[in-house]
Scaffold this active site. Structure first.
Site, PDB file in Angstrom:
ATOM      1  N   MET A   1       0.843  -1.183   0.000  1.00  0.00           N
ATOM      2  CA  MET A   1       0.000   0.000   0.000  1.00  0.00           C
ATOM      3  C   MET A   1       0.879   1.235   0.000  1.00  0.00           C
ATOM      4  O   MET A   1       2.067   1.168   0.304  1.00  0.00           O
ATOM      5  CB  MET A   1      -0.907  -0.013   1.227  1.00  0.00           C
ATOM      6  CG  MET A   1      -2.269   0.570   0.973  1.00  0.00           C
ATOM      7  SD  MET A   1      -3.076  -0.243  -0.408  1.00  0.00           S
ATOM      8  CE  MET A   1      -4.533   0.737  -0.538  1.00  0.00           C
ATOM      9  N   CYS A   2       0.330   2.377  -0.300  1.00  0.00           N
ATOM     10  CA  CYS A   2       1.071   3.630  -0.354  1.00  0.00           C
ATOM     11  C   CYS A   2       0.163   4.755   0.132  1.00  0.00           C
ATOM     12  O   CYS A   2      -1.003   4.555   0.446  1.00  0.00           O
ATOM     13  CB  CYS A   2       1.540   3.930  -1.777  1.00  0.00           C
ATOM     14  SG  CYS A   2       2.446   2.575  -2.566  1.00  0.00           S
TER      15      CYS A   2
END
Length: 245
Positions: A1-2
């Site tokens: 994820m970011c």
């Protein structure tokens, strides 16, 4: 994820967008407040920005965490821009490490970021990868799910699709192959297109002045509005439209 953000508006120092907000992108690299998948974003970072009179954006990307790069503090303090896209990375399992895998990706005056993950990478993406000519597959900037998603978006842009159409069609194609989280950001320095598909996105719009889209608010101000899941966002400094994907 970011975690990622995109900004259009009056010239602003990069640090005012990324470093100075109490819960901004810099802090989200180690202490995100709303991240549903993963806990930290230390597998790289990047920022892209446009200079007046030059349609080709500059990019600064690194393989490590944003807070471990002393050079970025100086850069963020002095560089000002009317259009910025920035991201901190939490790598998907099985994807390449390194600077080339960090957003923003860029080509033809565009900047792009992917907040999410594509399950079953790369085995479940044979059919969607086949949409690209072999030369474009061989030219992927990194061996990662995000780089492939960017190649699909860029292929559509080069074929004449508008930014919203390119993002929406790519989300549909990838989601038809496998489970995926596909929050995408795309800008040419004049407009921002974005999708929500599996994670959070917020907007702060001051019509006639600025617009900011971000994975999560950088402060507790009252003017942040959540974007519903599975939406397509088109934004300029004049206004924001949101519609279902």
């Amino acid at each position: 994820m970011c975690r990622h953000l995109a900004y259009l508006g009056a010239p602003v120092a990069l640090g005012e967008l990324i470093v100075e907000p109490p819960f901004g992108l810099h802090r989200q690299s180690w202490a995100p407040r709303m991240q549903r998948y993963g806990t930290v974003n230390v597998d790289g970072f990047g920022v892209g920005w446009y200079a007046d009179g030059d349609p080709v954006p500059a990019r600064y990307r690194r393989a490590g965490p944003i807070w471990a790069d002393p050079s970025f503090a100086d850069l963020a303090r002095v560089v000002r821009s009317r259009a910025v896209l920035a991201a901190v990375r939490s790598a998907t399992e099985g994807c390449a490490a390194g600077e080339a895998a960090a957003a923003p990706f860029g080509a033809d005056g565009w900047l792009f970021s992917h907040n999410g993950a594509v399950q079953g990478w790369p085995d479940k993406l044979d059919s969607v990868a086949a949409l690209l000519p072999p030369a474009e597959l061989l030219s992927l900037e990194a061996r990662s799910d995000s780089a492939l998603v960017w190649a699909l978006v860029l292929h559509r842009l080069r074929a004449g699709a508008g930014p919203g159409e390119a993002l929406a069609a790519t989300v549909r194609d990838v989601a038809a192959c496998t489970d995926a989280r596909l929050n995408l950001l795309l800008t040419d320095g004049r407009t921002i297109a974005a999708t929500t598909y599996g994670d959070t996105l917020f907007r702060r719009s001051r019509p006639g002045h600025s617009v900011l889209l971000a994975s999560e608010p950088g402060d507790d101000g009252p003017d942040w509005a959540p974007v519903p899941d599975r939406s397509l966002v088109l934004a300029t400094t004049e206004g924001v439209t949101v519609r279902p994907l």
